[in-house]
Design an enzyme around this catalytic site. Structure first.
Site, mmCIF file in Angstrom:
data_model
loop_
_atom_site.group_PDB
_atom_site.id
_atom_site.type_symbol
_atom_site.label_atom_id
_atom_site.label_comp_id
_atom_site.label_asym_id
_atom_site.label_seq_id
_atom_site.Cartn_x
_atom_site.Cartn_y
_atom_site.Cartn_z
ATOM 1 C CB CYS A 189 -3.627 3.155 -1.657
ATOM 2 S SG CYS A 189 -4.802 4.458 -1.318
ATOM 3 C CD GLN B 206 -7.008 -4.697 3.786
ATOM 4 O OE1 GLN B 206 -7.973 -5.448 3.926
ATOM 5 N NE2 GLN B 206 -7.165 -3.406 3.564
ATOM 6 C CG ASP C 169 0.368 -2.671 6.186
ATOM 7 O OD1 ASP C 169 -0.632 -2.846 6.912
ATOM 8 O OD2 ASP C 169 0.347 -2.003 5.137
ATOM 9 C CG HIS D 171 -1.923 0.949 1.389
ATOM 10 N ND1 HIS D 171 -1.692 2.235 1.784
ATOM 11 C CD2 HIS D 171 -3.254 0.850 1.174
ATOM 12 C CE1 HIS D 171 -2.848 2.895 1.813
ATOM 13 N NE2 HIS D 171 -3.815 2.078 1.443
ATOM 14 C CE LYS E 17 -7.379 -0.261 6.048
ATOM 15 N NZ LYS E 17 -8.059 0.103 4.799
HETATM 16 N N1 PMP Z 1 -1.831 -0.956 4.512
HETATM 17 C C1 PMP Z 1 -2.790 -1.683 3.949
HETATM 18 C C2 PMP Z 1 -2.473 -3.056 3.455
HETATM 19 C C3 PMP Z 1 -4.072 -1.142 3.814
HETATM 20 O O1 PMP Z 1 -5.035 -1.861 3.240
HETATM 21 C C4 PMP Z 1 -4.333 0.159 4.293
HETATM 22 C C5 PMP Z 1 -5.712 0.805 4.137
HETATM 23 N N2 PMP Z 1 -6.312 0.565 2.901
HETATM 24 C C6 PMP Z 1 -3.301 0.859 4.895
HETATM 25 C C7 PMP Z 1 -2.064 0.279 4.992
HETATM 26 C C8 PMP Z 1 -3.499 2.235 5.436
HETATM 27 O O2 PMP Z 1 -4.361 2.208 6.512
HETATM 28 P P1 PMP Z 1 -4.958 3.566 7.097
HETATM 29 O O3 PMP Z 1 -5.460 4.343 5.924
HETATM 30 O O4 PMP Z 1 -6.039 3.126 8.007
HETATM 31 O O5 PMP Z 1 -3.840 4.259 7.815
#
Ligand code: PMP
Length: 406
Positions: A364, A203, A200, A123, A226
Protein backbone atom coordinates in the site's frame (compact mmCIF):
# COMPACT_ATOMS: atom_id res chain seq x y z
CA UNK A 1 19.63 -12.52 22.36
CA UNK A 2 18.30 -13.26 25.80
CA UNK A 3 14.80 -12.48 26.91
CA UNK A 4 13.85 -14.77 29.79
CA UNK A 5 10.10 -14.15 29.40
CA UNK A 6 10.01 -15.07 25.72
CA UNK A 7 8.78 -18.64 26.15
CA UNK A 8 6.00 -17.48 28.48
CA UNK A 9 5.05 -14.74 26.05
CA UNK A 10 4.82 -17.20 23.17
CA UNK A 11 2.50 -19.36 25.27
CA UNK A 12 0.05 -16.45 25.28
CA UNK A 13 -0.18 -16.66 21.46
CA UNK A 14 -1.55 -20.14 20.68
CA UNK A 15 -1.70 -19.43 16.94
CA UNK A 16 2.11 -19.45 16.81
CA UNK A 17 2.19 -23.13 17.77
CA UNK A 18 1.05 -24.63 14.52
CA UNK A 19 2.56 -26.09 11.44
CA UNK A 20 1.99 -24.57 8.02
CA UNK A 21 2.77 -26.70 5.00
CA UNK A 22 4.29 -29.27 7.31
CA UNK A 23 6.72 -26.82 8.98
CA UNK A 24 6.45 -24.91 12.27
CA UNK A 25 4.92 -21.52 11.47
CA UNK A 26 7.28 -18.54 11.38
CA UNK A 27 5.03 -15.50 11.43
CA UNK A 28 6.85 -12.46 10.06
CA UNK A 29 3.94 -10.45 8.71
CA UNK A 30 3.38 -8.36 11.81
CA UNK A 31 3.41 -5.13 9.81
CA UNK A 32 0.19 -6.27 8.16
CA UNK A 33 -1.41 -7.51 11.34
CA UNK A 34 -0.22 -8.91 14.64
CA UNK A 35 -1.35 -12.03 16.49
CA UNK A 36 -3.57 -11.76 19.55
CA UNK A 37 -2.74 -13.04 23.03
CA UNK A 38 -5.30 -15.12 24.92
CA UNK A 39 -5.78 -12.20 27.32
CA UNK A 40 -7.32 -10.19 24.46
CA UNK A 41 -9.49 -13.06 23.23
CA UNK A 42 -10.69 -13.73 26.78
CA UNK A 43 -11.60 -10.10 27.41
CA UNK A 44 -13.73 -10.11 24.27
CA UNK A 45 -15.33 -13.42 25.11
CA UNK A 46 -16.09 -12.25 28.66
CA UNK A 47 -17.99 -9.34 27.20
CA UNK A 48 -20.07 -11.55 24.90
CA UNK A 49 -20.70 -14.29 27.44
CA UNK A 50 -21.07 -12.12 30.52
CA UNK A 51 -22.38 -8.62 29.86
CA UNK A 52 -23.10 -8.14 26.15
CA UNK A 53 -25.24 -5.03 25.96
CA UNK A 54 -25.27 -1.67 24.22
CA UNK A 55 -23.30 1.22 25.69
CA UNK A 56 -24.28 4.72 26.85
CA UNK A 57 -27.98 3.94 26.64
CA UNK A 58 -29.39 1.63 29.22
CA UNK A 59 -30.12 2.03 32.88
CA UNK A 60 -30.01 -1.73 33.28
CA UNK A 61 -27.07 -3.47 34.89
CA UNK A 62 -25.56 -5.15 31.82
CA UNK A 63 -25.62 -1.93 29.85
CA UNK A 64 -23.89 -0.15 32.69
CA UNK A 65 -21.27 -2.90 32.82
CA UNK A 66 -20.72 -2.66 29.06
CA UNK A 67 -20.46 1.12 29.27
CA UNK A 68 -17.93 1.03 32.05
CA UNK A 69 -15.82 -1.61 30.24
CA UNK A 70 -15.94 0.45 27.02
CA UNK A 71 -14.96 3.62 28.86
CA UNK A 72 -12.30 1.72 30.83
CA UNK A 73 -10.84 0.69 27.46
CA UNK A 74 -10.77 4.35 26.44
CA UNK A 75 -8.97 5.12 29.68
CA UNK A 76 -6.47 2.33 28.97
CA UNK A 77 -5.75 3.83 25.55
CA UNK A 78 -5.46 7.34 27.00
CA UNK A 79 -3.05 6.09 29.64
CA UNK A 80 -1.01 4.21 27.01
CA UNK A 81 -0.57 7.25 24.77
CA UNK A 82 -0.31 9.79 27.59
CA UNK A 83 -3.54 11.65 26.83
CA UNK A 84 -6.82 12.58 28.53
CA UNK A 85 -9.77 10.22 28.08
CA UNK A 86 -11.83 12.82 26.22
CA UNK A 87 -9.06 13.22 23.62
CA UNK A 88 -9.38 9.57 22.52
CA UNK A 89 -11.92 8.87 19.77
CA UNK A 90 -12.63 5.25 18.92
CA UNK A 91 -12.53 4.66 15.15
CA UNK A 92 -12.46 1.61 12.90
CA UNK A 93 -8.69 1.92 12.58
CA UNK A 94 -5.94 4.20 11.31
CA UNK A 95 -7.57 4.66 7.90
CA UNK A 96 -10.83 5.72 9.51
CA UNK A 97 -9.03 8.06 11.91
CA UNK A 98 -7.17 9.82 9.09
CA UNK A 99 -10.37 10.08 7.06
CA UNK A 100 -12.10 11.65 10.06
CA UNK A 101 -9.49 14.41 10.21
CA UNK A 102 -9.40 14.80 6.43
CA UNK A 103 -13.20 15.16 6.28
CA UNK A 104 -13.07 17.85 8.97
CA UNK A 105 -10.28 19.79 7.29
CA UNK A 106 -12.04 19.51 3.96
CA UNK A 107 -15.19 20.99 5.45
CA UNK A 108 -13.78 23.72 7.69
CA UNK A 109 -10.10 24.46 7.30
CA UNK A 110 -8.94 23.77 3.74
CA UNK A 111 -9.38 26.36 1.01
CA UNK A 112 -8.27 26.95 -2.57
CA UNK A 113 -4.50 27.36 -2.81
CA UNK A 114 -3.84 25.82 0.63
CA UNK A 115 -1.34 23.00 1.05
CA UNK A 116 -1.19 19.69 2.91
CA UNK A 117 2.23 18.11 3.45
CA UNK A 118 2.71 14.34 3.47
CA UNK A 119 5.82 12.29 2.65
CA UNK A 120 6.95 9.96 -0.11
CA UNK A 121 6.82 6.98 2.26
CA UNK A 122 3.15 7.26 3.23
CA UNK A 123 0.71 4.37 3.22
CA UNK A 124 -2.15 4.90 0.75
CA UNK A 125 -4.39 5.62 3.73
CA UNK A 126 -2.33 8.75 4.44
CA UNK A 127 -2.31 9.80 0.78
CA UNK A 128 -5.72 9.24 -0.73
CA UNK A 129 -7.87 11.03 1.91
CA UNK A 130 -5.72 14.17 1.46
CA UNK A 131 -5.75 13.83 -2.30
CA UNK A 132 -9.56 13.68 -2.27
CA UNK A 133 -9.73 16.72 0.02
CA UNK A 134 -7.22 18.69 -2.07
CA UNK A 135 -8.98 17.84 -5.33
CA UNK A 136 -12.28 19.08 -4.01
CA UNK A 137 -10.88 22.26 -2.50
CA UNK A 138 -8.32 23.01 -5.26
CA UNK A 139 -5.61 22.74 -2.63
CA UNK A 140 -2.17 21.22 -3.19
CA UNK A 141 -0.71 18.01 -1.84
CA UNK A 142 3.03 18.46 -1.20
CA UNK A 143 5.32 15.48 -0.75
CA UNK A 144 8.52 15.42 1.33
CA UNK A 145 11.08 13.37 -0.62
CA UNK A 146 13.08 10.45 0.82
CA UNK A 147 16.76 9.74 0.20
CA UNK A 148 18.21 6.45 -1.09
CA UNK A 149 18.38 5.05 2.44
CA UNK A 150 14.68 5.71 2.86
CA UNK A 151 15.06 8.66 5.23
CA UNK A 152 13.04 11.86 5.02
CA UNK A 153 14.79 14.84 3.48
CA UNK A 154 14.38 17.12 6.48
CA UNK A 155 15.93 20.13 4.72
CA UNK A 156 13.34 19.82 1.99
CA UNK A 157 10.67 19.47 4.65
CA UNK A 158 11.77 22.64 6.44
CA UNK A 159 11.78 24.57 3.18
CA UNK A 160 8.26 23.40 2.32
CA UNK A 161 6.71 24.92 5.44
CA UNK A 162 4.88 28.17 4.73
CA UNK A 163 1.67 29.95 5.78
CA UNK A 164 -0.42 28.14 3.12
CA UNK A 165 0.26 24.75 4.75
CA UNK A 166 -2.78 23.72 6.78
CA UNK A 167 -1.53 20.35 8.06
CA UNK A 168 1.48 18.04 8.04
CA UNK A 169 0.48 14.35 8.04
CA UNK A 170 3.35 11.88 8.32
CA UNK A 171 3.99 8.28 9.30
CA UNK A 172 5.97 7.79 12.50
CA UNK A 173 7.35 4.53 11.12
CA UNK A 174 7.22 3.46 7.47
CA UNK A 175 5.43 0.13 7.06
CA UNK A 176 7.55 -0.63 3.98
CA UNK A 177 11.03 0.66 4.85
CA UNK A 178 10.93 0.45 8.63
CA UNK A 179 12.29 4.01 8.83
CA UNK A 180 11.58 5.74 12.13
CA UNK A 181 10.98 9.36 11.26
CA UNK A 182 12.26 12.23 13.45
CA UNK A 183 8.77 13.10 14.61
CA UNK A 184 9.89 15.45 17.38
CA UNK A 185 11.78 17.60 14.86
CA UNK A 186 8.87 17.48 12.42
CA UNK A 187 6.46 18.70 15.09
CA UNK A 188 8.81 21.42 16.35
CA UNK A 189 9.46 22.78 12.85
CA UNK A 190 5.78 22.73 11.91
CA UNK A 191 4.69 24.34 15.17
CA UNK A 192 7.21 27.15 14.73
CA UNK A 193 4.96 28.21 11.86
CA UNK A 194 1.71 27.40 13.60
CA UNK A 195 1.03 24.30 11.48
CA UNK A 196 -0.65 21.28 13.13
CA UNK A 197 0.76 17.75 12.73
CA UNK A 198 -0.96 14.38 12.40
CA UNK A 199 1.13 11.29 13.06
CA UNK A 200 0.18 7.97 11.50
CA UNK A 201 1.33 5.71 14.34
CA UNK A 202 -0.02 2.47 12.83
CA UNK A 203 3.47 0.93 12.76
CA UNK A 204 4.82 2.70 15.81
CA UNK A 205 2.17 1.98 18.42
CA UNK A 206 3.22 -1.47 19.62
CA UNK A 207 6.93 -0.95 19.10
CA UNK A 208 7.93 2.24 20.90
CA UNK A 209 6.53 4.46 23.66
CA UNK A 210 3.93 6.98 22.51
CA UNK A 211 3.44 10.03 24.67
CA UNK A 212 1.28 12.47 22.76
CA UNK A 213 1.31 15.30 25.29
CA UNK A 214 5.08 15.18 25.61
CA UNK A 215 5.39 15.16 21.83
CA UNK A 216 2.84 17.98 21.60
CA UNK A 217 1.41 16.31 18.48
CA UNK A 218 -2.02 17.54 17.36
CA UNK A 219 -3.45 14.26 16.03
CA UNK A 220 -2.34 10.65 16.15
CA UNK A 221 -3.92 7.59 14.56
CA UNK A 222 -3.42 3.91 15.32
CA UNK A 223 -5.02 0.52 14.59
CA UNK A 224 -5.94 -2.07 17.21
CA UNK A 225 -5.01 -5.03 15.04
CA UNK A 226 -1.39 -3.87 14.74
CA UNK A 227 -0.96 -3.71 18.52
CA UNK A 228 -2.04 -7.29 19.29
CA UNK A 229 -5.70 -6.28 19.49
CA UNK A 230 -8.66 -7.02 17.21
CA UNK A 231 -9.51 -5.65 13.76
CA UNK A 232 -12.30 -3.12 13.36
CA UNK A 233 -11.05 -0.79 16.09
CA UNK A 234 -8.49 1.98 16.30
CA UNK A 235 -8.21 5.43 17.70
CA UNK A 236 -7.78 9.02 16.77
CA UNK A 237 -6.06 11.12 19.39
CA UNK A 238 -6.82 14.80 18.97
CA UNK A 239 -5.80 17.71 21.14
CA UNK A 240 -8.85 18.95 23.00
CA UNK A 241 -8.85 22.29 21.15
CA UNK A 242 -8.77 20.46 17.81
CA UNK A 243 -11.54 18.02 18.67
CA UNK A 244 -13.67 20.99 19.75
CA UNK A 245 -12.99 22.76 16.43
CA UNK A 246 -13.41 19.77 14.10
CA UNK A 247 -16.92 19.28 12.73
CA UNK A 248 -18.68 15.94 13.31
CA UNK A 249 -17.69 13.09 11.00
CA UNK A 250 -20.79 10.91 10.71
CA UNK A 251 -24.25 11.70 12.03
CA UNK A 252 -26.39 9.35 14.07
CA UNK A 253 -27.13 8.15 17.56
CA UNK A 254 -24.75 8.75 20.46
CA UNK A 255 -23.05 11.77 18.85
CA UNK A 256 -25.82 14.26 19.66
CA UNK A 257 -26.87 16.43 22.56
CA UNK A 258 -30.32 17.31 21.23
CA UNK A 259 -32.09 16.66 17.94
CA UNK A 260 -35.00 18.53 16.38
CA UNK A 261 -35.85 18.62 12.69
CA UNK A 262 -34.65 22.20 12.56
CA UNK A 263 -31.36 21.90 14.39
CA UNK A 264 -29.17 19.31 16.10
CA UNK A 265 -26.62 20.07 18.77
CA UNK A 266 -23.74 17.70 19.26
CA UNK A 267 -22.29 15.78 22.15
CA UNK A 268 -18.90 16.87 23.45
CA UNK A 269 -15.82 15.08 22.07
CA UNK A 270 -15.06 12.23 21.89
CA UNK A 271 -18.69 11.12 21.55
CA UNK A 272 -19.26 13.82 18.90
CA UNK A 273 -17.21 11.59 16.58
CA UNK A 274 -18.67 8.21 17.58
CA UNK A 275 -21.98 7.94 15.76
CA UNK A 276 -23.92 4.72 16.15
CA UNK A 277 -23.25 1.60 18.19
CA UNK A 278 -19.48 1.33 18.43
CA UNK A 279 -17.29 -1.77 18.17
CA UNK A 280 -17.72 -2.53 21.87
CA UNK A 281 -16.03 -5.94 22.09
CA UNK A 282 -13.20 -4.68 19.90
CA UNK A 283 -12.64 -1.61 22.07
CA UNK A 284 -12.49 -3.87 25.12
CA UNK A 285 -10.05 -6.12 23.23
CA UNK A 286 -7.88 -3.13 22.34
CA UNK A 287 -7.80 -2.09 25.99
CA UNK A 288 -6.70 -5.61 26.95
CA UNK A 289 -4.01 -5.58 24.23
CA UNK A 290 -2.52 -2.32 25.48
CA UNK A 291 -2.65 -3.64 29.04
CA UNK A 292 -0.72 -6.69 27.79
CA UNK A 293 1.95 -4.51 26.17
CA UNK A 294 2.19 -2.34 29.28
CA UNK A 295 2.55 -5.39 31.48
CA UNK A 296 5.22 -6.87 29.20
CA UNK A 297 6.96 -3.49 29.14
CA UNK A 298 7.25 -1.35 26.04
CA UNK A 299 10.90 -0.55 26.81
CA UNK A 300 11.75 -4.25 27.05
CA UNK A 301 9.84 -4.88 23.83
CA UNK A 302 11.69 -2.08 22.10
CA UNK A 303 15.10 -3.25 23.28
CA UNK A 304 14.42 -6.86 22.27
CA UNK A 305 13.01 -5.96 18.85
CA UNK A 306 15.98 -3.66 18.27
CA UNK A 307 18.42 -6.51 18.85
CA UNK A 308 16.36 -8.95 16.82
CA UNK A 309 16.20 -6.48 13.93
CA UNK A 310 19.97 -5.94 14.04
CA UNK A 311 20.46 -9.71 13.98
CA UNK A 312 18.05 -10.14 11.06
CA UNK A 313 19.75 -7.38 9.06
CA UNK A 314 23.19 -8.81 9.73
CA UNK A 315 22.12 -12.30 8.65
CA UNK A 316 20.17 -11.16 5.59
CA UNK A 317 23.15 -9.13 4.38
CA UNK A 318 25.14 -12.37 4.08
CA UNK A 319 22.85 -13.53 1.26
CA UNK A 320 24.37 -13.01 -2.17
CA UNK A 321 22.53 -10.48 -4.29
CA UNK A 322 20.20 -9.35 -1.51
CA UNK A 323 19.41 -5.65 -1.58
CA UNK A 324 17.70 -3.91 1.31
CA UNK A 325 15.06 -1.43 0.22
CA UNK A 326 15.39 1.19 2.89
CA UNK A 327 18.41 1.20 5.15
CA UNK A 328 17.75 4.05 7.53
CA UNK A 329 19.91 4.63 10.60
CA UNK A 330 16.85 4.86 12.81
CA UNK A 331 14.75 1.87 11.93
CA UNK A 332 12.24 -0.64 13.13
CA UNK A 333 11.82 -4.34 12.39
CA UNK A 334 9.98 -3.93 9.08
CA UNK A 335 12.62 -5.14 6.64
CA UNK A 336 12.08 -4.89 2.88
CA UNK A 337 14.40 -6.56 0.43
CA UNK A 338 14.88 -7.79 -3.12
CA UNK A 339 17.17 -10.52 -4.38
CA UNK A 340 18.77 -10.14 -7.78
CA UNK A 341 16.00 -10.00 -10.32
CA UNK A 342 13.75 -12.55 -8.60
CA UNK A 343 10.14 -11.48 -8.27
CA UNK A 344 9.06 -10.72 -4.68
CA UNK A 345 5.92 -12.86 -4.93
CA UNK A 346 7.93 -15.89 -6.14
CA UNK A 347 10.12 -15.56 -3.05
CA UNK A 348 7.00 -15.17 -0.89
CA UNK A 349 5.41 -18.34 -2.27
CA UNK A 350 8.58 -20.35 -1.72
CA UNK A 351 8.86 -19.05 1.84
CA UNK A 352 5.23 -19.96 2.49
CA UNK A 353 5.97 -23.51 1.37
CA UNK A 354 8.48 -23.58 4.23
CA UNK A 355 5.95 -22.28 6.74
CA UNK A 356 7.34 -18.73 6.72
CA UNK A 357 4.82 -15.91 6.45
CA UNK A 358 6.12 -12.67 4.91
CA UNK A 359 4.41 -10.05 2.81
CA UNK A 360 5.22 -9.30 -0.79
CA UNK A 361 4.07 -6.52 -3.08
CA UNK A 362 3.77 -2.76 -2.77
CA UNK A 363 2.53 -2.73 0.86
CA UNK A 364 0.00 0.00 0.00
CA UNK A 365 2.89 2.36 -0.78
CA UNK A 366 2.91 2.44 -4.57
CA UNK A 367 4.47 5.92 -4.89
CA UNK A 368 7.33 4.73 -2.65
CA UNK A 369 7.86 1.70 -4.90
CA UNK A 370 8.05 4.10 -7.87
CA UNK A 371 10.64 6.10 -5.93
CA UNK A 372 12.77 2.97 -5.46
CA UNK A 373 12.01 1.79 -9.01
CA UNK A 374 10.71 -1.61 -7.99
CA UNK A 375 7.25 -3.16 -8.38
CA UNK A 376 7.28 -4.37 -4.80
CA UNK A 377 9.46 -5.96 -2.15
CA UNK A 378 9.60 -8.95 0.14
CA UNK A 379 8.92 -7.66 3.64
CA UNK A 380 9.63 -9.47 6.88
CA UNK A 381 8.21 -7.55 9.83
CA UNK A 382 9.05 -8.54 13.38
CA UNK A 383 7.20 -8.57 16.66
CA UNK A 384 8.37 -9.21 20.21
CA UNK A 385 7.23 -12.86 20.10
CA UNK A 386 9.62 -13.65 17.24
CA UNK A 387 12.85 -15.49 18.01
CA UNK A 388 16.40 -15.63 16.67
CA UNK A 389 15.67 -19.22 15.60
CA UNK A 390 12.85 -17.86 13.44
CA UNK A 391 15.19 -15.32 11.88
CA UNK A 392 17.54 -18.20 11.08
CA UNK A 393 14.62 -20.03 9.44
CA UNK A 394 13.88 -16.92 7.37
CA UNK A 395 17.47 -16.58 6.20
CA UNK A 396 17.73 -20.27 5.39
CA UNK A 397 14.37 -20.06 3.61
CA UNK A 398 15.47 -17.12 1.50
CA UNK A 399 18.67 -18.93 0.52
CA UNK A 400 16.62 -21.96 -0.51
CA UNK A 401 14.23 -19.77 -2.51
CA UNK A 402 17.14 -18.11 -4.31
CA UNK A 403 18.58 -21.50 -5.24
CA UNK A 404 15.23 -22.75 -6.51
CA UNK A 405 14.68 -19.59 -8.53
CA UNK A 406 18.13 -19.94 -10.04
N1 PMP B 1 -0.56 3.53 7.94
C1 PMP B 1 0.41 2.62 8.02
C2 PMP B 1 1.83 3.08 8.17
C3 PMP B 1 0.09 1.26 7.95
O1 PMP B 1 1.06 0.35 8.02
C4 PMP B 1 -1.26 0.87 7.81
C5 PMP B 1 -1.65 -0.60 7.70
N2 PMP B 1 -0.79 -1.36 6.89
C6 PMP B 1 -2.23 1.86 7.76
C7 PMP B 1 -1.85 3.17 7.83
C8 PMP B 1 -3.67 1.52 7.63
O2 PMP B 1 -4.12 0.87 8.76
P1 PMP B 1 -5.55 0.16 8.76
O3 PMP B 1 -5.62 -0.65 7.51
O4 PMP B 1 -5.55 -0.66 9.99
O5 PMP B 1 -6.58 1.25 8.79
Amino acid sequence: IVWPELELIRNDFPILKQTVNGKPLVYLDNGATTQKPVQVLRAMQDYYTGYNSNVHRGVHTLSQQATSAYEAARHQVAHYIGAHNHEVVFTKGTTDAINLVAAGFRKEFLHEGDEIIISAMEHHSNIVPWQLACEEKKAHLKVVPVNDNGELDMEAFASMLNPRVKLVSIAWISNTLGTINPVKDIITLAHEQGIPVLLDAAQAAGHLPLKVHELDVDFLALSGHKVYGPTGIGILYGKEEWLNKLPPYQGGGDMIKHVTFEKTTYAEPPLKFEAGTPAIAEAIGLGAALAYITQTGIHKIMAYEHQLTAYALEQLRTIDGLRLVGDAKERSGAISFLIGDTHPSDVGVLLDQQGIAVRTGHHCTQPLMDRFECPGTVRASLAFYNTTAEIDRLVEGVRKAVTLLG
